[in-house]
Write a protein that holds these residues in place. Structure first.
Motif, PDB file in Angstrom:
ATOM      1  N   LYS A   1       4.713   6.285  -1.157  1.00 24.15           N
ATOM      2  CA  LYS A   1       5.385   6.642   0.112  1.00 24.15           C
ATOM      3  C   LYS A   1       6.620   5.765   0.396  1.00 24.15           C
ATOM      4  O   LYS A   1       7.379   6.048   1.316  1.00 24.15           O
ATOM      5  CB  LYS A   1       4.401   6.481   1.283  1.00 24.15           C
ATOM      6  CG  LYS A   1       3.119   7.294   1.129  1.00 24.15           C
ATOM      7  CD  LYS A   1       3.114   8.500   2.049  1.00 24.15           C
ATOM      8  CE  LYS A   1       1.979   9.457   1.754  1.00 24.15           C
ATOM      9  NZ  LYS A   1       0.684   8.943   2.165  1.00 24.15           N
TER      10      LYS A   1
ATOM     11  N   GLN B   1       0.831  -1.202   0.000  1.00 27.40           N
ATOM     12  CA  GLN B   1       0.000   0.000   0.000  1.00 27.40           C
ATOM     13  C   GLN B   1       0.867   1.254   0.000  1.00 27.40           C
ATOM     14  O   GLN B   1       0.601   2.205  -0.734  1.00 27.40           O
ATOM     15  CB  GLN B   1      -0.945  -0.009   1.208  1.00 27.40           C
ATOM     16  CG  GLN B   1      -2.201   0.820   1.020  1.00 27.40           C
ATOM     17  CD  GLN B   1      -2.955   0.543  -0.278  1.00 27.40           C
ATOM     18  OE1 GLN B   1      -3.445  -0.544  -0.505  1.00 27.40           O
ATOM     19  NE2 GLN B   1      -3.022   1.523  -1.170  1.00 27.40           N
ATOM     20  N   SER B   2       1.928   1.257   0.812  1.00 29.66           N
ATOM     21  CA  SER B   2       2.782   2.454   0.870  1.00 29.66           C
ATOM     22  C   SER B   2       3.486   2.655  -0.473  1.00 29.66           C
ATOM     23  O   SER B   2       3.674   3.783  -0.928  1.00 29.66           O
ATOM     24  CB  SER B   2       3.800   2.366   2.013  1.00 29.66           C
ATOM     25  OG  SER B   2       4.826   1.453   1.686  1.00 29.66           O
TER      26      SER B   2
ATOM     27  N   LEU C   1       2.213   1.739  -3.492  1.00 29.29           N
ATOM     28  CA  LEU C   1       1.211   2.240  -4.446  1.00 29.29           C
ATOM     29  C   LEU C   1       0.848   3.697  -4.164  1.00 29.29           C
ATOM     30  O   LEU C   1       0.506   4.449  -5.071  1.00 29.29           O
ATOM     31  CB  LEU C   1      -0.054   1.368  -4.412  1.00 29.29           C
ATOM     32  CG  LEU C   1       0.097  -0.054  -4.983  1.00 29.29           C
ATOM     33  CD1 LEU C   1      -1.171  -0.856  -4.740  1.00 29.29           C
ATOM     34  CD2 LEU C   1       0.446  -0.036  -6.464  1.00 29.29           C
ATOM     35  N   ASN C   2       0.944   4.116  -2.885  1.00 31.16           N
ATOM     36  CA  ASN C   2       0.655   5.519  -2.520  1.00 31.16           C
ATOM     37  C   ASN C   2       1.853   6.440  -2.770  1.00 31.16           C
ATOM     38  O   ASN C   2       1.806   7.623  -2.466  1.00 31.16           O
ATOM     39  CB  ASN C   2       0.265   5.625  -1.039  1.00 31.16           C
ATOM     40  CG  ASN C   2      -1.034   4.903  -0.742  1.00 31.16           C
ATOM     41  OD1 ASN C   2      -1.776   4.571  -1.654  1.00 31.16           O
ATOM     42  ND2 ASN C   2      -1.295   4.635   0.535  1.00 31.16           N
TER      43      ASN C   2
END
Length: 329
Positions: free
Chosen positions: A297, A291-292, A294-295
């Motif tokens: 980050k 998730q990080s 894809l964001n």
């Protein structure tokens, strides 16, 4: 290989000559045809392009197609309907059970933006059959909400994607559907490497672990669970560190025996690599890492050589990634 593809291409030409004589197949050796190579900007080999309606200006690239049967489907979907219209449950069953994989669009009506995107996607995924229906009976039989795309694997629904009118991204759908030609987690080897790079997903996550370790089953199960959530966005790959033939991929990621199990993400477009910050391969850690990333980050992982023992013996000091900051700043 080019030779193999050339044979499959010729086989497709032979079969289509009977069925669709208007479609002509030709091949060019661009090593002797420099002008044509330049005109059509041929960078990689083999390249297959499709010229429609006698137009030389904007040929369509035929990418990732390797088998005669897939060439035939690809060409037919470019020159005629790309999906089969389903009016009855029997017709739906026939499509779902004919192949390992099938994609069916369940629609409220057959004239909206979602249908258009669905048909365009079908043109780009010749590896599997596509059908669509607006029949109330068929939708009710499978208990499926209208305006949904459903992937069936071995006759069972394995994925259901809501199609919002005209807003969904065709490339995203193509990526998602193409990932079903691979397992949820694909083990890296000589045979699968070609398939892995053919699926148009630019984000790959790799788990490096020995298959014979005591923790393998647990780690693999966690990896599999996380994979289900990111299908179509990140391709999950398993690399067995006991397999000697995988040596080059360990070198590329600078993975050592003491690092495993290790998890890395690779962006194929930028060649940037990312290292999972946590050491434990748990579902939670994997999901947070994905998730990080894809964001936007996640921190890029720049591997460094080990600091040489004699780095400071000479007037000119030897710097590597690991001692650069502390010495310079």
């Amino acid at each position: 290989s080019s030779q193999n593809l050339s044979e499959e291409f010729a086989e497709a030409a032979r079969q289509l000559k009977k069925e669709a004589p208007r479609i002509q197949f030709g091949k060019i050796d661009v090593t002797h045809q420099h002008d044509l190579r330049k005109e059509f900007n041929i960078q990689a080999f083999p390249t297959v392009k499709f010229f429609a309606n006698g137009s030389r200006g904007d040929p369509i690239d035929c990418k990732g197609v390797r088998k005669a049967s897939t060439f035939i489907t690809w060409v037919k979907r470019r020159t005629g309907p790309s999906t089969v219209l389903i009016n009855s449950t029997d017709q739906a069953e026939a499509i779902i059970k004919a192949d390992d994989l099938a994609v069916i669009g369940f629609f409220r009506e057959l004239h909206n933006d979602s249908v258009e995107v669905f048909c365009e996607t079908a043109r780009d995924v010749p590896e599997m059959p596509f059908g669509m229906t607006a029949s109330e009976d068929v939708c009710a039989n499978y208990g499926i909400q209208r305006n949904s795309l459903v992937v069936f694997k071995k006759g069972k629904p394995v994925h259901n994607e809501a199609l919002e009118d005209g807003r969904q991204n065709k490339l995203g759908l193509t990526r998602l559907i193409k990932t079903f030609t691979l397992d949820l987690v694909t083990e890296y080897n000589i045979e699968t490497s070609v398939k892995i790079f053919d699926v148009p997903v630019e984000n790959h996550i790799l788990l490096f672990t020995p298959r014979n370790s005591e923790t393998f089953n647990e780690v693999y199960e966690n990896y599999w669970s996380a994979a289900a959530e990111f299908r179509g966005k990140i391709l999950f790959v398993l690399v067995d560190t006991n397999e000697a033939r995988n040596g080059r991929i360990f070198e590329y990621f600078r993975i050592r025996d003491i690092d495993v199990p290790a998890v890395r993400i690779l962006n194929l477009t930028s060649d940037a690599k990312y290292k999972m910050p946590a050491d434990e391969v748990t579902v939670k850690n994997l999901k947070e890492f994905c998730q990080s990333y894809l964001n936007g980050k996640a921190k890029q992982h720049l591997s460094s050589e080990e600091i040489p023992e004699d780095w400071d013996k000479m007037p000119v000091k030897v710097l590597v990634g690991k001692n650069f900051n502390s010495i310079i700043f």
